[in-house]
Design a protein around this motif. Structure first.
Motif, PDB file in Angstrom:
ATOM      1  N   ALA A 183      42.869  43.544  30.861  1.00  0.00           N
ATOM      2  CA  ALA A 183      43.016  44.424  32.026  1.00  0.00           C
ATOM      3  C   ALA A 183      41.829  44.303  32.973  1.00  0.00           C
ATOM      4  O   ALA A 183      41.984  44.280  34.203  1.00  0.00           O
ATOM      5  CB  ALA A 183      43.187  45.871  31.567  1.00  0.00           C
ATOM      6  N   VAL A 184      40.612  44.207  32.418  1.00  0.00           N
ATOM      7  CA  VAL A 184      39.411  44.067  33.248  1.00  0.00           C
ATOM      8  C   VAL A 184      39.433  42.733  33.996  1.00  0.00           C
ATOM      9  O   VAL A 184      39.137  42.666  35.205  1.00  0.00           O
ATOM     10  CB  VAL A 184      38.138  44.178  32.376  1.00  0.00           C
ATOM     11  CG1 VAL A 184      36.893  43.856  33.201  1.00  0.00           C
ATOM     12  CG2 VAL A 184      38.023  45.578  31.781  1.00  0.00           C
ATOM     13  N   ILE A 185      39.794  41.656  33.302  1.00  0.00           N
ATOM     14  CA  ILE A 185      39.833  40.329  33.929  1.00  0.00           C
ATOM     15  C   ILE A 185      40.861  40.307  35.057  1.00  0.00           C
ATOM     16  O   ILE A 185      40.645  39.688  36.114  1.00  0.00           O
ATOM     17  CB  ILE A 185      40.132  39.254  32.873  1.00  0.00           C
ATOM     18  CG1 ILE A 185      38.980  39.173  31.863  1.00  0.00           C
ATOM     19  CG2 ILE A 185      40.357  37.894  33.532  1.00  0.00           C
ATOM     20  CD1 ILE A 185      39.255  38.265  30.691  1.00  0.00           C
ATOM     21  N   TRP A 186      41.989  40.998  34.870  1.00  0.00           N
ATOM     22  CA  TRP A 186      43.017  41.054  35.909  1.00  0.00           C
ATOM     23  C   TRP A 186      42.457  41.649  37.206  1.00  0.00           C
ATOM     24  O   TRP A 186      42.726  41.136  38.298  1.00  0.00           O
ATOM     25  CB  TRP A 186      44.200  41.878  35.421  1.00  0.00           C
ATOM     26  CG  TRP A 186      45.256  42.110  36.458  1.00  0.00           C
ATOM     27  CD1 TRP A 186      45.365  43.185  37.286  1.00  0.00           C
ATOM     28  CD2 TRP A 186      46.357  41.254  36.792  1.00  0.00           C
ATOM     29  NE1 TRP A 186      46.458  43.074  38.105  1.00  0.00           N
ATOM     30  CE2 TRP A 186      47.085  41.889  37.815  1.00  0.00           C
ATOM     31  CE3 TRP A 186      46.792  40.022  36.311  1.00  0.00           C
ATOM     32  CZ2 TRP A 186      48.230  41.325  38.384  1.00  0.00           C
ATOM     33  CZ3 TRP A 186      47.933  39.464  36.871  1.00  0.00           C
ATOM     34  CH2 TRP A 186      48.634  40.111  37.892  1.00  0.00           C
ATOM     35  N   VAL A 217      41.858  29.800  42.639  1.00  0.00           N
ATOM     36  CA  VAL A 217      40.884  30.301  41.661  1.00  0.00           C
ATOM     37  C   VAL A 217      41.231  31.730  41.243  1.00  0.00           C
ATOM     38  O   VAL A 217      41.210  32.079  40.054  1.00  0.00           O
ATOM     39  CB  VAL A 217      39.453  30.230  42.235  1.00  0.00           C
ATOM     40  CG1 VAL A 217      38.477  30.968  41.325  1.00  0.00           C
ATOM     41  CG2 VAL A 217      39.015  28.785  42.410  1.00  0.00           C
ATOM     42  N   GLY A 218      41.561  32.578  42.219  1.00  0.00           N
ATOM     43  CA  GLY A 218      41.932  33.956  41.900  1.00  0.00           C
ATOM     44  C   GLY A 218      43.157  34.031  41.017  1.00  0.00           C
ATOM     45  O   GLY A 218      43.220  34.837  40.077  1.00  0.00           O
ATOM     46  N   VAL A 241      46.738  37.514  32.129  1.00  0.00           N
ATOM     47  CA  VAL A 241      48.138  37.592  31.691  1.00  0.00           C
ATOM     48  C   VAL A 241      48.331  36.866  30.368  1.00  0.00           C
ATOM     49  O   VAL A 241      49.096  37.308  29.501  1.00  0.00           O
ATOM     50  CB  VAL A 241      49.062  37.011  32.785  1.00  0.00           C
ATOM     51  CG1 VAL A 241      50.488  36.863  32.271  1.00  0.00           C
ATOM     52  CG2 VAL A 241      49.045  37.900  34.019  1.00  0.00           C
ATOM     53  N   GLY A 242      47.625  35.744  30.174  1.00  0.00           N
ATOM     54  CA  GLY A 242      47.725  35.016  28.909  1.00  0.00           C
ATOM     55  C   GLY A 242      47.277  35.860  27.733  1.00  0.00           C
ATOM     56  O   GLY A 242      47.925  35.877  26.678  1.00  0.00           O
ATOM     57  N   ALA A 284      46.766  47.488  36.081  1.00  0.00           N
ATOM     58  CA  ALA A 284      45.718  47.096  35.132  1.00  0.00           C
ATOM     59  C   ALA A 284      44.762  48.255  34.871  1.00  0.00           C
ATOM     60  O   ALA A 284      44.299  48.452  33.743  1.00  0.00           O
ATOM     61  CB  ALA A 284      44.954  45.889  35.657  1.00  0.00           C
ATOM     62  N   ILE A 285      44.450  49.020  35.902  1.00  0.00           N
ATOM     63  CA  ILE A 285      43.589  50.196  35.731  1.00  0.00           C
ATOM     64  C   ILE A 285      44.274  51.212  34.822  1.00  0.00           C
ATOM     65  O   ILE A 285      43.663  51.794  33.915  1.00  0.00           O
ATOM     66  CB  ILE A 285      43.243  50.817  37.099  1.00  0.00           C
ATOM     67  CG1 ILE A 285      42.378  49.844  37.917  1.00  0.00           C
ATOM     68  CG2 ILE A 285      42.528  52.152  36.931  1.00  0.00           C
ATOM     69  CD1 ILE A 285      42.199  50.245  39.366  1.00  0.00           C
TER      70      ILE A 285
END
Length: 533
Positions: free
Chosen positions: A98-101, A119-120, A128-129, A193-194
């Motif tokens: 969630a943080v990486i998203w 890149v984003g 997602v992976g 994600a938050i």
């Protein structure tokens, strides 16, 4: 800290991780045909028509790369998720995702050029992976046998909701002038994600992962919370705890834990089944429909608002038709659901190929509206039949392969290797997702309607593969599934052919409702083993 114990509430929060995948899919499909996107990411010299610039957007192969960037990142994220999951736990691995998203969304929202966008999307894909690999593991390890398919299948339902919600957000924003038309929806992707990160704080860890860490009191407490309604002596809690403990002791005495174990004789068969479940789910062509549906419907004569609204109908169908599978997939079983889905999808794919070949013709050089991927034209009643077949294809996938492709792989593997095994299976999904997302725009340019033939052949092959090789796992505990692939001494053996394995839903439902003593338990275990043998 207070924790949520309701199974459906736990699953509803966890599968938001699947919703991230859905958000990402339609964040491209609803935007790639808008003027704001086409002009901002236009490649090559501008042409003008009546004094207005004719923006063509990225070239076909570059657009394929932009779309595929997310799947490429997801492939790497899925592989890494096995290590995150085994070291930090299922719960915290999902929170890391969630943080990486959110980091990826910041980059995508602020993108200045195609390279920054890619890149984003790779970073988004990495998230997602992780989530797509570990959410099914987390839910399957916490759910009882009779509800496991339904609860893990909620991941697919969350994906369909994410696709639909993001599509309509993007559609609404398409009326905004300038780059805000795509920056706003790309920024709004951070919200789920938050919510996922905050919600996961209040969820329990997987009891089976806790057992692997020798945190037995916590394992028992989670089983009591989720399955015992506060009663630590509940028959179901006692049975689950004893089975988990017995399996953990056996695994420590008989096996190490590494990716290489997935290639050993006792594991290679189920590894191949799990990997191909995810590969075939991509080779149906469903995500191609999700990514590039606006291209397909434009070739069928739709344009403007009519194009976007008609495209969005398939997202509604996807959401609605996933519901029957969630309710009944444990009763239907995994094998019949996969077989029927493959048969229906190949029918609609070959129908579309026949219609386009018989009633369509090639578009002018450069494609319709200057988009070279829109390389074929079909009009009149046959075009309506193409649209109808596309909707039926989506409905067929949504009620079959969509949920079962997430439910089935985590059920196949023993506890000690489940996190890494599902990571490998899911990484296969993303590897083929990447390949197809990149392949389809140039394929529409070069082979046009024959793209449908390719996916129809894949559906035919997957029908045969499932029939001969995929055993039934519905209704069995995760410990019982182990007995399909190993003999009582833990050695691999070739048991009953896959097409003769049975759905044990009725027996599992009875055992879940009532307690039983050790002698009955041994008898039931023997019955399962004999059924699988």
């Amino acid at each position: 800290m207070w924790q949520i114990g309701n199974l459906y509430a736990i699953s509803a929060i966890a599968v938001i991780g699947g919703g991230l995948f859905g958000f990402d899919i339609s964040s491209m499909s609803a935007i790639i045909n808008t003027d704001a996107y086409l002009c901002y990411f236009h490649q090559g010299p501008l042409e003008y028509e009546n004094g207005k610039p004719l923006c063509k957007g990225p070239k076909a192969d570059v657009q394929g790369g932009i779309t595929a960037a997310m799947a490429g990142g997801s492939w790497l994220g899925a592989l890494c998720s096995g290590y995150f999951s085994d070291y930090f736990g299922r719960k915290y691995a999902i929170m890391i995702g969630a943080v990486i998203w959110c980091i990826g969304c910041v980059l995508v929202c602020a993108t200045q050029n195609i390279a920054m966008l890619i890149v984003g999307r790779i970073i988004n894909g990495f998230s997602v992976g992780i989530c797509s690999a570990q959410v099914p593991v987390y839910i399957s390890e916490i759910a009882p046998p009779t509800k496991r398919g339904r609860l893990v299948g909620l991941q697919q339902w969350a994906i369909t909701w994410g696709i639909m919600i993001m599509f309509y957000i993007s559609y609404g924003c398409s009326y905004i002038q300038g780059v805000a038309a795509f920056r706003i929806p790309w920024g709004l992707q951070m919200i789920p994600a938050i919510l996922l990160f905050i919600g996961m704080i209040f969820l329990p860890e997987s009891p089976r992962w806790l057992a692997r860490q020798d945190r037995w009191e916590e394992c028992h407490a989670v089983l009591t919370l989720v399955h015992g309604k506060g009663d630590p002596n509940s028959p179901f809690v006692v049975r689950e705890y004893d089975e988990i403990k017995g399996m953990c002791e056996f695994e420590r005495e008989n096996a190490d834990v590494s990716y290489l174990e997935l290639l050993k004789p006792g594991m290679i068969n189920r590894t191949h089944i799990g990997i191909f479940t995810q590969i075939w789910s991509q080779l149906t062509g469903m995500n191609v429909m999700m990514y590039y549906i606006t291209y397909i419907f434009a070739m069928a004569g739709l344009e403007g608002d009519n194009l976007l609204v008609s495209s969005s109908i398939q997202y509604v169908i996807n959401v609605v038709m996933t519901v029957p599978a969630l309710i009944w997939v444990d009763r239907w079983g995994r094998r019949p659901t996969l077989l029927i889905g493959a048969a229906l999808m190949l029918i609609w794919l070959f129908t579309n190929a026949g219609l386009m070949a018989s009633y369509g013709h090639a578009a002018p050089p450069g494609g319709l509206n200057g988009i070279e991927s829109q390389s074929w034209i079909i009009r009149g009643p046959p075009s309506k039949a193409v649209i109808a077949s596309t909707y039926l294809f989506v409905a067929s996938y949504a009620v079959t392969w969509g949920p079962v492709s997430w439910v089935y792989p985590p059920e196949l593997f023993p506890l000690r290797i489940r996190g890494k095994a599902n990571a490998l299976c899911t990484s296969s999904n993303w590897a083929f997702n990447f390949a197809l997302a990149y392949f389809v725009p140039p394929a529409f340019v070069n082979i046009k309607w024959q793209v449908y033939i390719i996916f129809g052949v894949f559906c035919t092959a997957m029908f045969l593969h499932v029939y001969f090789m995929f055993p039934e796992t519905a209704g069995k505990t995760l410990e019982d599934v182990e007995q399909i692939f190993t003999d009582p001494n833990g050695l691999p053996y070739i048991g009953r052919p896959a097409w003769k394995t049975k759905n044990e839903h009725s027996r599992a439902a009875m055992l879940e409702r009532v307690g039983f003593d050790d002698e009955e338990k041994r008898a039931a275990s023997t019955t399962v083993h004999e059924t699988a043998a």
